[in-house]
Enzyme design. Structure first.
Site, short mmCIF file in Angstrom:
data_model
loop_
_atom_site.label_atom_id
_atom_site.label_comp_id
_atom_site.label_asym_id
_atom_site.label_seq_id
_atom_site.Cartn_x
_atom_site.Cartn_y
_atom_site.Cartn_z
N LYS A 1 2.32 -2.96 6.18
CA LYS A 1 2.58 -2.91 4.74
C LYS A 1 4.03 -2.52 4.44
CE LYS A 1 -1.41 -4.20 3.25
NZ LYS A 1 -1.56 -5.49 2.52
N SER B 1 0.85 -1.19 0.00
CA SER B 1 0.00 0.00 0.00
C SER B 1 0.88 1.24 0.00
CB SER B 1 -0.90 0.02 1.24
OG SER B 1 -1.53 1.26 1.42
N TYR C 1 -1.72 -0.75 10.33
CA TYR C 1 -1.85 -1.22 8.95
C TYR C 1 -0.67 -0.73 8.11
CZ TYR C 1 -3.82 -1.75 4.25
OH TYR C 1 -4.03 -2.07 2.94
#
Length: 259
Positions: free
Chosen positions: A167, A150, A163
């Site tokens: 990533k 991401s 998160y």
């Protein structure tokens, strides 16, 4: 060399995760359209079967198989790999798109269970999967693995901190896998999407003000759509990217051009 065949995936067996909807669905459909035999996988078998049946109706029986898998469980991943080999043969390509985000807000508020689940699903599961499929690729002296990271990996976030960390850690895993397996002919890369109009990212774009802000910050002046990832998947799966490994392909409409 016949350059018209650079993107040809005929005869390739592609194992995927997280491809029953959204950009995963677009990626697996595109690879099937370019000749691959694909494994459609996510937690819900009925959704996987719907995608696989659509591919079979276009390209013939045997070109797509649906296998349910919860990537958070090592034994489930091993079953996915075993069933893939039984259904289609040795694995040539892995498209690891599955991931989770179960926390939205400050990292000061995330509990240990949520933190562990994000890191395990987004990082450890892809390590497991890679180790399970690499013997097939080593035996052939060729193969491609690519995983969905991401643009969140490139910046801090007040609401998606864990998160984003996961990533970035995934990119670290990808680079090390690329280094270790390059001498055996195996390539490993990342796709880093920007904000894509999918259910997974709905909280980030369904608010009109938030969508307007993202559009204004993006040179192409729009959110990404699931189909925008299709070409990247075909490129990384095919010989068109045969000299590319350990890299992050950022598909973000220019939002992260300076990162």
């Amino acid at each position: 060399m016949d350059y018209t065949k650079l993107f040809d995936l005929t005869g390739k067996v592609v194992l995927t995760t997280g491809t029953s909807k959204g950009m995963g669905k677009a990626m697996v459909q595109a690879m099937a359209d370019h000749g691959a035999t694909v494994i459609v996988s996510s937690r819900k078998l009925d959704q996987c079967e719907e995608v696989a049946e659509a591919i079979r109706s276009q390209h013939g029986a045997g070109r797509a198989h649906a296998i349910a898998c919860n990537i958070g469980h090592k034994e489930a991943l091993q079953e996915l790999v075993t069933k893939t080999r039984e259904a289609a043969g040795p694995i040539d390509v892995v498209c690891g798109n599955a991931g989770v985000n179960v926390a939205y807000g400050s990292m000061s508020d995330i509990d240990d269970d949520a933190y562990d689940r994000i890191m395990a699903s987004n990082v450890k599961s892809n390590h497991w999967l890679a180790q399970m499929v690499l013997p097939d690729m080593h035996a052939k002296g060729a193969g491609s693995l690519f995983f969905t990271s991401s643009i969140g990996a490139f910046r801090a976030s007040p609401v998606l901190g864990t998160y984003s960390i996961s990533k970035l850690a995934l990119i670290g895993l990808i680079r090390n896998l690329a280094l270790e397996n390059g001498p055996k002919g195996v390539r490993v890369n990342a796709i880093c999407p920007g904000l894509i109009r999918t259910d997974f990212a709905k909280a980030l774009w369904e608010n009109p003000a938030a969508e307007q802000r993202v559009n204004e910050e993006t040179p192409l002046r729009r959110l990404g759509e699931a189909d925008d990832l299709a070409g990247a998947a075909v490129y990384l799966a095919s010989d068109a990217s045969k000299f590319m490994t350990g890299q992050c392909m950022t598909v973000c409409g220019g939002n992260q051009m300076w990162s």
